[in-house]
Scaffold this motif. Structure first.
Motif, PDB file in Angstrom:
ATOM      1  N   ASN A   1      -8.411 -51.050  -5.078  1.00 28.09           N
ATOM      2  CA  ASN A   1      -9.473 -51.927  -4.924  1.00 28.09           C
ATOM      3  C   ASN A   1     -10.586 -51.602  -6.311  1.00 28.09           C
ATOM      4  N   SER A   2     -10.141 -50.952  -7.092  1.00 29.23           N
ATOM      5  CA  SER A   2     -10.743 -50.839  -8.361  1.00 29.23           C
ATOM      6  C   SER A   2      -9.832 -50.050  -9.333  1.00 29.23           C
ATOM      7  N   ILE A   3     -10.444 -50.025 -10.642  1.00 28.29           N
ATOM      8  CA  ILE A   3      -9.541 -49.532 -11.803  1.00 28.29           C
ATOM      9  C   ILE A   3      -9.404 -48.048 -11.643  1.00 28.29           C
ATOM     10  N   GLU A   4     -10.357 -47.262 -10.667  1.00 31.86           N
ATOM     11  CA  GLU A   4     -10.333 -45.805 -10.728  1.00 31.86           C
ATOM     12  C   GLU A   4      -9.040 -45.752  -9.661  1.00 31.86           C
ATOM     13  N   ASP A   5      -8.499 -46.649  -8.987  1.00 30.44           N
ATOM     14  CA  ASP A   5      -7.410 -46.332  -7.855  1.00 30.44           C
ATOM     15  C   ASP A   5      -6.114 -46.104  -8.780  1.00 30.44           C
ATOM     16  N   PHE A   6      -6.044 -46.327 -10.017  1.00 31.01           N
ATOM     17  CA  PHE A   6      -4.864 -46.119 -11.001  1.00 31.01           C
ATOM     18  C   PHE A   6      -4.988 -44.611 -11.171  1.00 31.01           C
ATOM     19  N   GLN A   7      -6.054 -43.826 -10.974  1.00 28.13           N
ATOM     20  CA  GLN A   7      -5.814 -42.532 -11.547  1.00 28.13           C
ATOM     21  C   GLN A   7      -4.836 -41.690 -10.804  1.00 28.13           C
ATOM     22  N   GLY A   8      -3.974 -40.994 -11.640  1.00 30.18           N
ATOM     23  CA  GLY A   8      -2.942 -40.133 -11.162  1.00 30.18           C
ATOM     24  C   GLY A   8      -1.933 -40.742 -10.325  1.00 30.18           C
ATOM     25  N   LEU A   9      -2.003 -42.085 -10.362  1.00 28.18           N
ATOM     26  CA  LEU A   9      -0.961 -42.739  -9.783  1.00 28.18           C
ATOM     27  C   LEU A   9       0.405 -42.712 -10.525  1.00 28.18           C
ATOM     28  N   ARG A  10       1.458 -42.493  -9.927  1.00 29.18           N
ATOM     29  CA  ARG A  10       3.069 -42.405 -10.566  1.00 29.18           C
ATOM     30  C   ARG A  10       3.507 -43.759 -10.352  1.00 29.18           C
ATOM     31  N   ILE A  11       3.783 -44.448 -11.073  1.00 30.08           N
ATOM     32  CA  ILE A  11       4.179 -45.790 -11.076  1.00 30.08           C
ATOM     33  C   ILE A  11       5.520 -45.984 -12.140  1.00 30.08           C
ATOM     34  N   ARG A  12       6.607 -46.864 -11.590  1.00 30.41           N
ATOM     35  CA  ARG A  12       7.591 -46.982 -12.254  1.00 30.41           C
ATOM     36  C   ARG A  12       7.328 -48.360 -12.818  1.00 30.41           C
ATOM     37  N   MET A  13       7.124 -48.360 -14.214  1.00 27.51           N
ATOM     38  CA  MET A  13       6.918 -49.577 -15.065  1.00 27.51           C
ATOM     39  C   MET A  13       7.257 -49.215 -16.599  1.00 27.51           C
ATOM     40  N   PRO A  14       8.389 -49.930 -17.032  1.00 24.42           N
ATOM     41  CA  PRO A  14       8.815 -49.584 -18.478  1.00 24.42           C
ATOM     42  C   PRO A  14       8.046 -50.536 -19.420  1.00 24.42           C
ATOM     43  N   GLY A  15       8.289 -50.315 -20.701  1.00 24.76           N
ATOM     44  CA  GLY A  15       7.487 -51.142 -21.731  1.00 24.76           C
ATOM     45  C   GLY A  15       6.274 -50.883 -22.059  1.00 24.76           C
TER      46      GLY A  15
ATOM     47  N   LYS B   1      -0.829 -46.104 -18.415  1.00 27.51           N
ATOM     48  CA  LYS B   1      -1.268 -44.764 -18.960  1.00 27.51           C
ATOM     49  C   LYS B   1      -2.363 -44.889 -19.399  1.00 27.51           C
ATOM     50  N   ARG B   2      -2.865 -45.812 -19.825  1.00 26.96           N
ATOM     51  CA  ARG B   2      -4.291 -45.872 -20.510  1.00 26.96           C
ATOM     52  C   ARG B   2      -5.455 -45.869 -19.369  1.00 26.96           C
ATOM     53  N   VAL B   3      -5.024 -46.404 -18.260  1.00 27.56           N
ATOM     54  CA  VAL B   3      -6.033 -46.644 -16.995  1.00 27.56           C
ATOM     55  C   VAL B   3      -5.945 -45.314 -16.250  1.00 27.56           C
ATOM     56  N   GLY B   4      -4.851 -44.397 -16.549  1.00 28.60           N
ATOM     57  CA  GLY B   4      -4.931 -43.307 -15.787  1.00 28.60           C
ATOM     58  C   GLY B   4      -3.896 -42.929 -14.838  1.00 28.60           C
ATOM     59  N   ALA B   5      -2.853 -43.943 -14.974  1.00 30.16           N
ATOM     60  CA  ALA B   5      -1.606 -43.799 -14.163  1.00 30.16           C
ATOM     61  C   ALA B   5      -0.617 -42.942 -15.014  1.00 30.16           C
ATOM     62  N   THR B   6       0.522 -42.566 -14.319  1.00 27.41           N
ATOM     63  CA  THR B   6       1.635 -41.819 -14.955  1.00 27.41           C
ATOM     64  C   THR B   6       2.765 -42.963 -15.018  1.00 27.41           C
ATOM     65  N   PRO B   7       3.225 -43.405 -15.856  1.00 22.44           N
ATOM     66  CA  PRO B   7       4.341 -44.414 -15.973  1.00 22.44           C
ATOM     67  C   PRO B   7       5.719 -43.501 -15.857  1.00 22.44           C
ATOM     68  N   VAL B   8       6.672 -44.317 -15.349  1.00 20.80           N
ATOM     69  CA  VAL B   8       7.907 -43.616 -15.085  1.00 20.80           C
ATOM     70  C   VAL B   8       8.886 -44.855 -15.426  1.00 20.80           C
ATOM     71  N   THR B   9       9.726 -44.495 -16.466  1.00 21.29           N
ATOM     72  CA  THR B   9      10.983 -45.446 -16.643  1.00 21.29           C
ATOM     73  C   THR B   9      12.130 -45.188 -15.655  1.00 21.29           C
TER      74      THR B   9
END
Length: 388
Positions: free
Chosen positions: A192-206, A213-221
């Motif tokens: 619901n907000s940009i803060e909801d990406f904080q600490g989120l582990r998300i599969r997203m390449p490239g 990563k810049r908005v607080g999530a942890t990208p995984v390939t």
């Protein structure tokens, strides 16, 4: 005297017939020579310069980044292979290996570069470890749609820059598919907000992963075949893959129900067929034409296939599997857009070639946006109004 005239007439007639046969034979030989020249690309098989028909049989190994026979992506790679065989009338045989059968999905580029395989079918952003500029030939956040990136590569100087980049790694690459505009992804919790990406582990390449990563999530390939298990075991909290058709096939709906759009990270993901340059340079002009025709056809066919099946599959996900379709809030999209611009710009600092690719891409993108706002977007807005 009458007998002599008859005899003379018969001899003359015979000479005319023989001359006609000789001319006819010469024409046939000339036509055969022309056909042989077309088949061989004008190559010769002897010192007199006589054209030769292609006689070299090739069996090529294609490695892919996709699961075996996976809808759209895996089957698209198979279609390219079968089309090359058909166009070559069997002179070229292509054996297709799914990700993990011969080499790992993300090892396909190295396998072709090093000559362990002859060609690959995959997404160029998987090779960003070699150069961040590879992203431009697949997808960058807030980049170009499928028709736009195809226009840039074919008519905006993109192919020459791509050749220069991939040539450094002994690869010659072509557009060979497009999955169209992708979805934002599957999320265990609402965003619901940009803060909801904080600490989120998300599969997203490239580069999309770098935006996360810049908005607080942890990208995984992870390769496609690894995503379901990672999501079901809780190793990741969210994932993007492609769109409704492929996502339905992977069964993500059985784990999470929040399905977001739009996919700003991949607005029109181009796929590629890459060949080892030693193989490519050994081919005749005719053989190269077969490869070019097969890849160009698949680029169009795959996009049409995805668009048709995504519409049907989205209905199935919502109506039969209880998936909730959600749109990212405009404020979230604005922030993601600003971060995307920063991330994409930074790729230009890698080296001179990356800067030239970035400049060419952004110039083409700006032109496509100007025209698109007048053409497709204006029409789609009008169509929505008329249907409303």
């Amino acid at each position: 005297m009458g007998d002599k005239q008859k005899g003379g007439t018969a001899v003359a007639s015979t000479k005319k017939m023989n001359r006609r046969r000789l001319l006819k034979g010469a024409t046939a030989v000339g036509a055969a020579g022309l056909l042989a020249a077309c088949d061989s690309g004008g190559t010769s098989d002897n010192t007199t310069g006589s054209p030769a028909i292609v006689s070299k049989k090739r069996t090529l190994k294609m490695v892919t980044t996709w699961p075996k026979n996976f809808p759209g992506l895996g089957t698209g790679a198979e279609r390219v292979a079968r089309r090359i065989e058909a166009l070559s009338d069997g002179n070229i045989t292509v054996r297709v290996y799914a990700g993990g059968e011969l080499v790992g999905p993300l090892e396909a580029f190295d396998a072709v570069s090093q000559g362990k395989a002859d060609m690959y079918h995959g997404a160029e952003y998987y090779w960003q470890g070699k150069s961040p500029a590879f992203n431009f030939f697949s997808a960058v956040p807030m980049g170009m749609t499928a028709p736009e990136i195809t226009s840039w590569i074919r008519f905006g100087g993109g192919q020459d820059l791509w050749d220069e980049l991939s040539g450094q790694f002994n690869v010659k690459a072509f557009l060979a598919g497009n999955s169209g505009t992708q979805m934002g992804g599957w999320f265990a919790k609402e965003i619901n907000s940009i803060e909801d990406f904080q600490g989120l582990r998300i599969r997203m390449p490239g580069l999309g992963g770098e935006v996360m990563k810049r908005v607080g999530a942890t990208p995984v390939t992870k390769a496609g075949g690894e995503i379901f298990q990672a999501l079901s075991q809780g190793n990741i909290d969210a994932t993007e893959w492609v769109g409704p058709w492929n996502d339905l096939a992977f069964g993500f709906y059985s784990i999470v129900k929040n399905y977001y759009y739009p996919g700003i990270h991949e607005p029109g993901t181009a796929l590629a067929l890459g060949l080892n340059t030693d193989i490519w340079n050994d081919m005749t002009p005719t053989e190269k034409a077969w490869i070019e025709a097969a890849t160009a056809t698949e680029n169009d066919v795959m996009l049409a296939e995805f668009n048709a099946n995504n519409a049907r599959s989205l209905d199935t996900l919502i109506n039969e599997h209880g998936v909730t379709l959600r749109k990212f809030d405009d404020e979230i999209l604005k922030i993601l857009g600003r971060v995307s611009a920063e991330v994409v710009l930074e790729t230009a600092n890698h080296d001179d070639l990356s800067r030239r690719i970035y400049d060419s891409f952004t110039q083409a993108r700006a032109g496509s946006m100007r025209w698109g706002n007048i053409a497709e977007k204006a029409f789609m807005d009008a169509r929505t109004l008329s249907d409303g």
